[in-house]
Scaffold this motif. Sequence first.
Motif, PDB file in Angstrom:
ATOM      1  N   ALA A 203       8.180  46.782  23.990  1.00 43.87           N
ATOM      2  CA  ALA A 203       7.537  47.715  24.905  1.00 43.87           C
ATOM      3  C   ALA A 203       6.155  47.215  25.288  1.00 43.87           C
ATOM      4  O   ALA A 203       5.491  46.530  24.509  1.00 43.87           O
ATOM      5  N   PRO A 204       5.616  47.543  26.438  1.00 43.24           N
ATOM      6  CA  PRO A 204       4.258  47.153  26.821  1.00 43.24           C
ATOM      7  C   PRO A 204       3.211  47.775  25.887  1.00 43.24           C
ATOM      8  O   PRO A 204       3.482  48.737  25.170  1.00 43.24           O
ATOM      9  N   MET A 205       1.981  47.226  25.892  1.00 43.14           N
ATOM     10  CA  MET A 205       0.912  47.684  24.990  1.00 43.14           C
ATOM     11  C   MET A 205       0.557  49.129  25.259  1.00 43.14           C
ATOM     12  O   MET A 205       0.338  49.915  24.322  1.00 43.14           O
ATOM     13  N   ALA A 206       0.481  49.543  26.520  1.00 42.44           N
ATOM     14  CA  ALA A 206       0.087  50.920  26.846  1.00 42.44           C
ATOM     15  C   ALA A 206       1.127  51.917  26.334  1.00 42.44           C
ATOM     16  O   ALA A 206       0.794  52.947  25.731  1.00 42.44           O
ATOM     17  N   ILE A 207       2.424  51.601  26.571  1.00 41.78           N
ATOM     18  CA  ILE A 207       3.472  52.513  26.100  1.00 41.78           C
ATOM     19  C   ILE A 207       3.470  52.584  24.584  1.00 41.78           C
ATOM     20  O   ILE A 207       3.637  53.657  23.981  1.00 41.78           O
ATOM     21  N   GLU A 208       3.267  51.443  23.910  1.00 43.79           N
ATOM     22  CA  GLU A 208       3.221  51.431  22.453  1.00 43.79           C
ATOM     23  C   GLU A 208       2.050  52.265  21.926  1.00 43.79           C
ATOM     24  O   GLU A 208       2.186  53.024  20.953  1.00 43.79           O
ATOM     25  N   TYR A 209       0.889  52.166  22.585  1.00 40.43           N
ATOM     26  CA  TYR A 209      -0.310  52.925  22.160  1.00 40.43           C
ATOM     27  C   TYR A 209      -0.069  54.433  22.285  1.00 40.43           C
ATOM     28  O   TYR A 209      -0.306  55.205  21.340  1.00 40.43           O
ATOM     29  N   PHE A 210       0.407  54.891  23.475  1.00 40.07           N
ATOM     30  CA  PHE A 210       0.597  56.330  23.673  1.00 40.07           C
ATOM     31  C   PHE A 210       1.740  56.870  22.814  1.00 40.07           C
ATOM     32  O   PHE A 210       1.720  58.036  22.405  1.00 40.07           O
ATOM     33  N   THR A 211       2.744  56.056  22.532  1.00 41.70           N
ATOM     34  CA  THR A 211       3.821  56.499  21.642  1.00 41.70           C
ATOM     35  C   THR A 211       3.286  56.737  20.234  1.00 41.70           C
ATOM     36  O   THR A 211       3.594  57.749  19.590  1.00 41.70           O
ATOM     37  N   LYS A 213       0.176  57.333  19.446  1.00 43.00           N
ATOM     38  CA  LYS A 213      -0.740  58.472  19.525  1.00 43.00           C
ATOM     39  C   LYS A 213       0.023  59.784  19.471  1.00 43.00           C
ATOM     40  O   LYS A 213      -0.375  60.735  18.787  1.00 43.00           O
ATOM     41  N   GLY A 214       1.166  59.880  20.152  1.00 47.30           N
ATOM     42  CA  GLY A 214       1.969  61.097  20.134  1.00 47.30           C
ATOM     43  C   GLY A 214       2.533  61.380  18.761  1.00 47.30           C
ATOM     44  O   GLY A 214       2.592  62.534  18.314  1.00 47.30           O
ATOM     45  N   ILE A 215       2.952  60.315  18.028  1.00 50.79           N
ATOM     46  CA  ILE A 215       3.474  60.500  16.668  1.00 50.79           C
ATOM     47  C   ILE A 215       2.392  61.034  15.747  1.00 50.79           C
ATOM     48  O   ILE A 215       2.626  61.941  14.927  1.00 50.79           O
ATOM     49  N   GLU A 216       1.163  60.499  15.850  1.00 54.38           N
ATOM     50  CA  GLU A 216       0.067  60.977  15.002  1.00 54.38           C
ATOM     51  C   GLU A 216      -0.275  62.441  15.293  1.00 54.38           C
ATOM     52  O   GLU A 216      -0.462  63.245  14.372  1.00 54.38           O
ATOM     53  N   GLU A 217      -0.355  62.810  16.565  1.00 54.59           N
ATOM     54  CA  GLU A 217      -0.665  64.204  16.901  1.00 54.59           C
ATOM     55  C   GLU A 217       0.424  65.144  16.415  1.00 54.59           C
ATOM     56  O   GLU A 217       0.141  66.254  15.938  1.00 54.59           O
ATOM     57  N   LYS A 218       1.678  64.729  16.501  1.00 48.34           N
ATOM     58  CA  LYS A 218       2.770  65.575  16.017  1.00 48.34           C
ATOM     59  C   LYS A 218       2.688  65.766  14.504  1.00 48.34           C
ATOM     60  O   LYS A 218       2.929  66.867  13.983  1.00 48.34           O
ATOM     61  N   SER A 219       2.347  64.716  13.769  1.00 50.71           N
ATOM     62  CA  SER A 219       2.212  64.847  12.306  1.00 50.71           C
ATOM     63  C   SER A 219       1.064  65.771  11.951  1.00 50.71           C
ATOM     64  O   SER A 219       1.160  66.585  11.010  1.00 50.71           O
ATOM     65  N   LYS A 220      -0.061  65.723  12.692  1.00 45.95           N
ATOM     66  CA  LYS A 220      -1.183  66.624  12.447  1.00 45.95           C
ATOM     67  C   LYS A 220      -0.784  68.079  12.684  1.00 45.95           C
ATOM     68  O   LYS A 220      -1.127  68.979  11.903  1.00 45.95           O
TER      69      LYS A 220
END
Length: 299
Positions: A203-211, A213-220
């Motif tokens: 996956a591209p760097m931007a998609i990997e970063y936002f993915t 980020k979404g996993i971390e926010e969901k765990s919080k």
Amino acid sequence: KDKEQVEPLPVDYFTKLGDAQMAAKAKSSREFAESQMPIGIAYFTAKGEEDKIVREAELRELSGQEMSVATQHFTRLAAEKEANAREEETENMPAAIQHFTVADRVEKEKKRAEIQEMHDNTPDMSPGQAYFTNQMRAEKERKAAEIQAMKENPPAPSVAGQHFEKVNEARKLATSPIMAGQHFEKLNEQRAREIEEMMNEPAPMAIEYFTQKGIEEKSKRDLALKASNETPVVASLATQHFDMMKEKKAREIEEAREQTRQNMQEKEARPAVDWAALTKQQAPTVPKYYTASPAPIAA
């Protein structure tokens, strides 16, 4: 010059004449239909008509048997009256109406005879009309012969015709159910390979970063929800106050209901009325002043 005496006609003369003409036309049409009809259909049609006549006669006979004497009498009188009315002389047509009606019918019959004569014996055409008519017929016959010859011996197709014939055959093969199924099957396989290749690519760097980020926010969010469910919730002072008021109101309502039930029980426990004692009461005493008779007056 004296006019010839015209015999007067009945009022319904032309009506009966029209009915006779219509009956003759219907008879000729029926005879023509019977001549074209198969033997089986003609037999059963005639048999159906005979059965209908027999059935109507039987129905009339049965109705006469079931009929009362008075009904039979009046039915016979009506039949005799109808027969006498037929035998009576009908009223004659007025002379003026008869004159103009007969003249009109003679004129119409004359025109009809002329038209029939022209139809039976077609007059010769004029030279010009015959020329163009024959020319038109010859042209029609020539075109019909050419079309028949082309049907029997079709000409060889041109180069363009051969090309489009091949294109049409290829199109027919492509649009056939078997070829269409194979075509769409190949398309589905190609699409599946493309999807699999896209999933295997990094996956591209931007998609990997936002993915991430979404996993971390969901765990919080999950941790915060779990902590809030495990920690008991303490009501505020206002909520506690209103809860106490609600409980106090409920107790007051219950006490009022209990008091009402006790009052009802006390009313039911009072002694019954002694109606026998009440019916034996004496009337109150009245002074004798009101009941004594008056003294006689001295003379």
